[in-house]
Write a protein that holds these residues in place. Structure first.
Motif, short mmCIF file in Angstrom:
data_model
loop_
_atom_site.label_atom_id
_atom_site.label_comp_id
_atom_site.label_asym_id
_atom_site.label_seq_id
_atom_site.Cartn_x
_atom_site.Cartn_y
_atom_site.Cartn_z
N ALA A 82 0.83 -1.21 0.00
CA ALA A 82 0.00 0.00 0.00
C ALA A 82 0.86 1.26 0.00
O ALA A 82 0.56 2.23 -0.71
N GLU A 83 1.95 1.26 0.75
CA GLU A 83 2.83 2.43 0.76
C GLU A 83 3.61 2.53 -0.55
O GLU A 83 3.71 3.62 -1.14
N ALA A 84 4.16 1.42 -1.01
CA ALA A 84 4.98 1.42 -2.23
C ALA A 84 4.20 1.93 -3.44
O ALA A 84 4.76 2.61 -4.30
N PHE A 85 2.92 1.62 -3.52
CA PHE A 85 2.11 2.03 -4.66
C PHE A 85 1.36 3.34 -4.40
O PHE A 85 0.54 3.75 -5.22
N GLY A 86 1.65 3.99 -3.27
CA GLY A 86 1.07 5.29 -2.99
C GLY A 86 -0.38 5.26 -2.54
O GLY A 86 -1.06 6.28 -2.58
N PHE A 87 -0.85 4.11 -2.08
CA PHE A 87 -2.22 4.01 -1.60
C PHE A 87 -2.37 4.64 -0.22
O PHE A 87 -3.47 5.06 0.14
N ILE A 88 -1.29 4.64 0.54
CA ILE A 88 -1.26 5.28 1.85
C ILE A 88 0.01 6.10 1.96
O ILE A 88 1.03 5.77 1.34
N ALA A 89 -0.04 7.16 2.74
CA ALA A 89 1.12 8.02 2.96
C ALA A 89 2.07 7.37 3.96
O ALA A 89 1.65 6.55 4.79
N PRO A 90 3.36 7.73 3.89
CA PRO A 90 4.33 7.14 4.82
C PRO A 90 3.95 7.24 6.30
O PRO A 90 4.14 6.26 7.03
N PRO A 91 3.39 8.37 6.79
CA PRO A 91 3.02 8.38 8.21
C PRO A 91 1.92 7.37 8.57
O PRO A 91 1.94 6.79 9.65
N ILE A 92 1.00 7.13 7.64
CA ILE A 92 -0.04 6.12 7.88
C ILE A 92 0.60 4.73 7.88
O ILE A 92 0.28 3.89 8.72
N ALA A 93 1.52 4.49 6.93
CA ALA A 93 2.23 3.22 6.90
C ALA A 93 3.00 3.01 8.20
O ALA A 93 3.00 1.90 8.76
N PHE A 94 3.65 4.05 8.68
CA PHE A 94 4.41 3.96 9.93
C PHE A 94 3.49 3.57 11.08
O PHE A 94 3.80 2.66 11.87
#
Length: 178
Positions: A82-94
């Motif tokens: 999801a983060e790699a493909f831009g579905f979620i922003a890095p802070p959400i991924a974190f």
């Protein structure tokens, strides 16, 4: 309706009413239950976002990706994709990674741990969402207990829900009947 397997049952998304009921009762439940159940809801919602964004939606392809030992069969894989493909922003991924790690600690600890256990409390202090809310001038300090954990999960669900709605899909809390 076809009989569900235990795996299928664990992947079903609750209805909005069930979700409200689940989060309402979780606030009164044990720390272990909060950590595990809320993380499961977040993981299932993230999977729905990934599935909705797939350009090819063949059942055999989906089953291979999300099924047993598939590349996105676990929470970590879903977060990374999801983060790699831009579905979620890095802070959400974190924050999702923190949710995953806290969930794993509760799920695998043989001893009784809680949100006040030093290692869990240290992890709770790192949530980007809670820290951002704390940084608002004249704001209140956000809780770093099970209530703060539930707040983070619910805020992430709102982000995921907004993503799906913007693409014409139903909210993340609705069960996919396809």
């Amino acid at each position: 309706m076809a009989k569900l397997s235990l795996h299928d049952l664990s992947r079903r998304l609750p209805s909005p009413a069930d979700l409200r009921s689940t989060f309402g009762s979780l606030s009164q439940d044990t720390d272990r239950s909060v950590a595990i159940v809320a993380a499961s809801v977040a993981e299932n919602a993230l999977e729905r976002v990934i599935r909705a964004r797939m350009l090819v939606s063949r059942r055999d392809l989906s089953d291979g990706l999300f099924g047993h030992r598939g590349p996105v069969s676990d929470f970590n894989g879903k977060i990374q994709i999801a983060e790699a493909f831009g579905f979620i922003a890095p802070p959400i991924a974190f924050d999702l990674q923190l949710i995953r790690k806290i969930r794993n600690a509760f799920a695998h600890a043989a001893s009784n741990i809680g949100f006040s256990t030093p290692e869990v409390a240290a992890a709770m202090s790192n949530f980007a969402i809670l820290n951002a809310a704390d940084s608002v001038p004249q704001g209140l300090r956000m809780p770093r207990d099970k209530h703060g954990y539930l707040m983070v999960v619910q805020i992430i669900l709102l982000f995921l829900d907004t993503d799906l709605r913007s693409r014409g899909y139903d909210v993340v809390m609705h069960e996919d009947n396809s």
